[in-house]
Write a protein that holds these residues in place. Structure first.
Motif, PDB file in Angstrom:
ATOM      1  N   MET A 184      -6.125  13.072 -10.528  1.00 53.05           N
ATOM      2  CA  MET A 184      -6.069  13.011  -8.906  1.00 53.05           C
ATOM      3  C   MET A 184      -6.015  11.783  -8.110  1.00 53.05           C
ATOM      4  O   MET A 184      -6.123  11.125  -8.749  1.00 53.05           O
ATOM      5  N   THR A 185      -5.470  11.367  -6.292  1.00 55.54           N
ATOM      6  CA  THR A 185      -6.283  10.399  -6.588  1.00 55.54           C
ATOM      7  C   THR A 185      -6.975  10.093  -5.909  1.00 55.54           C
ATOM      8  O   THR A 185      -7.914  10.772  -5.992  1.00 55.54           O
ATOM      9  N   LEU A 238     -10.121  13.087  -4.973  1.00 57.56           N
ATOM     10  CA  LEU A 238     -11.481  12.838  -5.402  1.00 57.56           C
ATOM     11  C   LEU A 238     -12.574  12.594  -4.724  1.00 57.56           C
ATOM     12  O   LEU A 238     -13.590  13.550  -4.560  1.00 57.56           O
ATOM     13  N   ASP A 239     -12.677  12.126  -3.571  1.00 59.49           N
ATOM     14  CA  ASP A 239     -13.378  12.152  -2.216  1.00 59.49           C
ATOM     15  C   ASP A 239     -13.682  13.141  -2.025  1.00 59.49           C
ATOM     16  O   ASP A 239     -14.141  13.415  -0.816  1.00 59.49           O
ATOM     17  N   ARG A 256     -14.369  12.419 -12.715  1.00 55.54           N
ATOM     18  CA  ARG A 256     -13.226  12.149 -12.689  1.00 55.54           C
ATOM     19  C   ARG A 256     -11.857  12.039 -13.095  1.00 55.54           C
ATOM     20  O   ARG A 256     -11.576  12.972 -13.325  1.00 55.54           O
ATOM     21  N   SER A 257     -11.168  11.433 -12.683  1.00 56.80           N
ATOM     22  CA  SER A 257      -9.727  11.539 -12.713  1.00 56.80           C
ATOM     23  C   SER A 257      -9.432  10.289 -13.097  1.00 56.80           C
ATOM     24  O   SER A 257      -9.258   9.053 -12.070  1.00 56.80           O
ATOM     25  N   THR A 258      -7.830  10.582 -12.951  1.00 58.59           N
ATOM     26  CA  THR A 258      -6.653   9.067 -12.946  1.00 58.59           C
ATOM     27  C   THR A 258      -5.507   9.843 -13.070  1.00 58.59           C
ATOM     28  O   THR A 258      -4.686  11.603 -13.073  1.00 58.59           O
ATOM     29  N   PHE A 263     -14.201  17.257 -15.435  1.00 58.97           N
ATOM     30  CA  PHE A 263     -15.332  17.707 -14.344  1.00 58.97           C
ATOM     31  C   PHE A 263     -16.828  17.467 -15.690  1.00 58.97           C
ATOM     32  O   PHE A 263     -16.634  18.609 -16.397  1.00 58.97           O
ATOM     33  N   GLU A 264     -17.815  16.836 -15.374  1.00 59.58           N
ATOM     34  CA  GLU A 264     -18.752  17.312 -15.829  1.00 59.58           C
ATOM     35  C   GLU A 264     -19.769  18.050 -15.605  1.00 59.58           C
ATOM     36  O   GLU A 264     -20.737  17.681 -13.484  1.00 59.58           O
TER      37      GLU A 264
END
Ligand SMILES: Nc1ncnc2c1ncn2[C@@H]1O[C@H](COP(=O)(O)OP(=O)(O)OP(=O)(O)O)[C@@H](O)[C@H]1O
Ligand SMILES: [Mg+2]
Length: 492
Positions: free
Chosen positions: A413-414, A418-419, A460-462, A469-470
């Motif tokens: 994701m961008t 993410l936001d 967290r993602s790139t 996902f935690e």
């Protein structure tokens, strides 16, 4: 008063007058004292001269000669000289009122003024009346300190006079310096006081200015504080209005949630019937065209059912109707079941699903249904958004928490996506629905459930690389026992 210029000037003029008067009085007093002293000294000199004459012998006159014993006094010019030497005063011996021996010289010459006469007044007062004259008199253009005393013969008759004198100027010479000093001191005093008066005046002016400024500032402060007070009141009202509006909104939202919960329930019942009957018909009807249609009806109904279930879940959460059912359950087997459920999805997309379970984890204390729902949401997202990649589901213990991670190597994701990822009805972009389906409610429900259980969920993602996902849930029971009071805090 001192602040007004004219008063300052008047004050200084008065001071100046006082100082001048002081100067005059001191000068006068000094002169008087000098005069008295000099007369006293002149008198002493006169007495000295008389005693020196008496030492020569008893006095008598014989015609125009005075004898002291057998000595003709007019031959003793050394006598006045000696008196002058000893006393500093000039000396004249008179026969009657005629000078017969003297240190005095004629005006404008060095000749002794012998044979000249004393003035009439002195002659009258001293020689005739036998008085002593002492005073400052003017002779030959100068002031003299002079004492005349009568000279008595041995027979007690007045035979002449003795005068002792000295120039008045010699007594007041040093007074000039004194006057200068006095004038300087008084002048300095005047200047200092003048300076002080102006300085005090200026200081008072400054203080008065300051005072005026302070008063103005105070007035301004009072204005500001009144304004603030007014604003505070307005804010209070606004806050009360806001609280009322919030309560109203909360009531409305709760009513909406209750309505939705009821509606969802009402919708699910006939939908389940539609799905059930379409499956029955699918078995009964051999016609392949009808089977396709029934298949589409089934798929659409199941999708609708999922959407309705999600809405129902959210409504329940928002209406505060969610309840926890805590119990101890074996975690590894739950995770394996989940993997089995999701694997067909991942396999269909050429993706491999791995399980990594910490051997220390055996049982977990929690709401099994909700844990399953959360992990299923995360896993189906990972499966949905990953093609020809990897999905890893892991679980380990961290102190009192169980930490689950769903890691994929999918589209990622961008930062902007993410936001917004946990916001309801939000999906990556407009094409997401088209390509991957879904409503954008999965993660909203997931996070609400995690928080409801006292846990957290982070992501967290790139873009293009993948996503992690935690999920962190508390209340682990290592030995498989749940807390005695399970469904109360920290879950509320
Ligand atoms: N593992 C992931 N990889 C990439 N994007 C993701 C991932 N998980 C979620 N997203 C993004 O977050 C959005 C919201 O996810 P969410 O689960 O809430 O909705 P959905 O999966 O689109 O629909 P639903 O879950 O309601 O069927 C997704 O549409 C997607 O854009
Ligand atoms: Mg989803």
């Amino acid at each position: 008063m001192i602040t007004q210029f004219r008063y300052r000037i008047a004050l200084l003029a008065a001071l100046f007058g006082v100082l001048v008067a002081m100067f005059w009085m001191i000068d006068r007093a000094m002169l008087d004292a000098r005069a008295e002293l000099s007369l006293h000294a002149a008198d002493t000199a006169g007495l000295f001269a008389t005693s020196q004459i008496a030492l020569l012998g008893p006095l008598r006159t014989d015609g125009s000669t005075i004898y002291a014993g057998s000595i003709d006094l007019s031959t003793r010019q050394d006598l006045p000289d000696m008196v002058e030497r000893e006393t500093g005063f000039g000396c004249t011996i008179f026969l009657g009122n005629t000078r017969i021996a003297t240190t005095a010289t004629e005006a404008g010459s060095t000749e002794r003024a012998l044979g000249t006469q004393a003035n009439q007044l002195v002659t009258q007062l001293v020689f005739r009346d036998g008085e002593v004259f002492s005073g400052v008199t003017e002779t030959i253009g100068k002031d003299w300190v002079i004492v005349y005393r009568p000279l008595y013969g041995a027979d007690g008759k007045r035979i002449g006079m003795v005068a002792s004198f000295r120039e008045w100027a010699s007594f007041v010479e040093d007074l000039r310096t004194f006057r200068g000093l006095l004038a300087a001191v008084l002048g300095f005093l005047f200047l200092s006081i003048a300076l002080l008066v102006f300085r005090i005046g200026r200081t008072i002016e400054a203080l008065e200015d300051q005072h005026t400024q302070n008063q103005q500032q105070n007035a301004r402060l009072i204005e500001v504080s009144e304004l603030l007070h007014h604003r505070a009141e307005e804010l209070d009202h606004a806050r009360e209005d806001a609280v009322e509006a919030r309560d109203e909104a909360e009531r409305a939202s709760q009513a909406k949630s209750v309505f939705l919960a009821n509606m969802s329930h009402e919708l699910r019942t006939p939908l389940n019937a539609i799905i059930g009957y379409s499956e029955l018909l699918l078995d009964d009807l051999p016609d392949s065209e009808a089977q396709d249609d029934l298949g589409r009806i089934g798929t659409a109904s199941r999708h609708l059912l999922r959407v309705i279930s999600d809405i129902l879940d959210i409504s329940k959460i928002e209406a505060g109707k969610l309840e926890l059912e805590l119990r101890s359950f074996p975690l590894p087997s739950l995770l394996e079941t989940l993997a089995t459920q999701v694997r067909p999805l991942t396999t269909a997309r050429g993706t491999t699903l791995h399980l990594q379970i910490d051997p220390e984890i055996d049982r977990m204390c929690g709401d099994e249904t909700k844990v399953t729902q959360i992990l299923l949401n995360l896993l189906s997202n990972a499966a949905k958004f990953t093609e020809d990649g990897e999905v890893i589901l892991s679980a380990h213990r961290d102190e009192e928490d169980v930490v689950f991670r769903v890691h994929d190597t999918g589209i990622g994701m961008t930062p902007e996506e993410l936001d917004r990822v946990f916001e309801p009805f939000t999906q990556g972009d407009a094409s997401t629905t088209r390509r991957y389906g879904g409503t954008g409610l999965g993660l909203t429900i997931t996070r609400r459930l995690a928080e409801f259980m006292g846990g957290t969920i982070d992501v967290r993602s790139t873009l293009g690389e993948g996503t992690v996902f935690e999920l962190r849930l508390p209340q682990v029971s290592k030995k498989g026992r749940c807390p005695s009071q399970p469904s109360t805090p920290p879950y509320h």
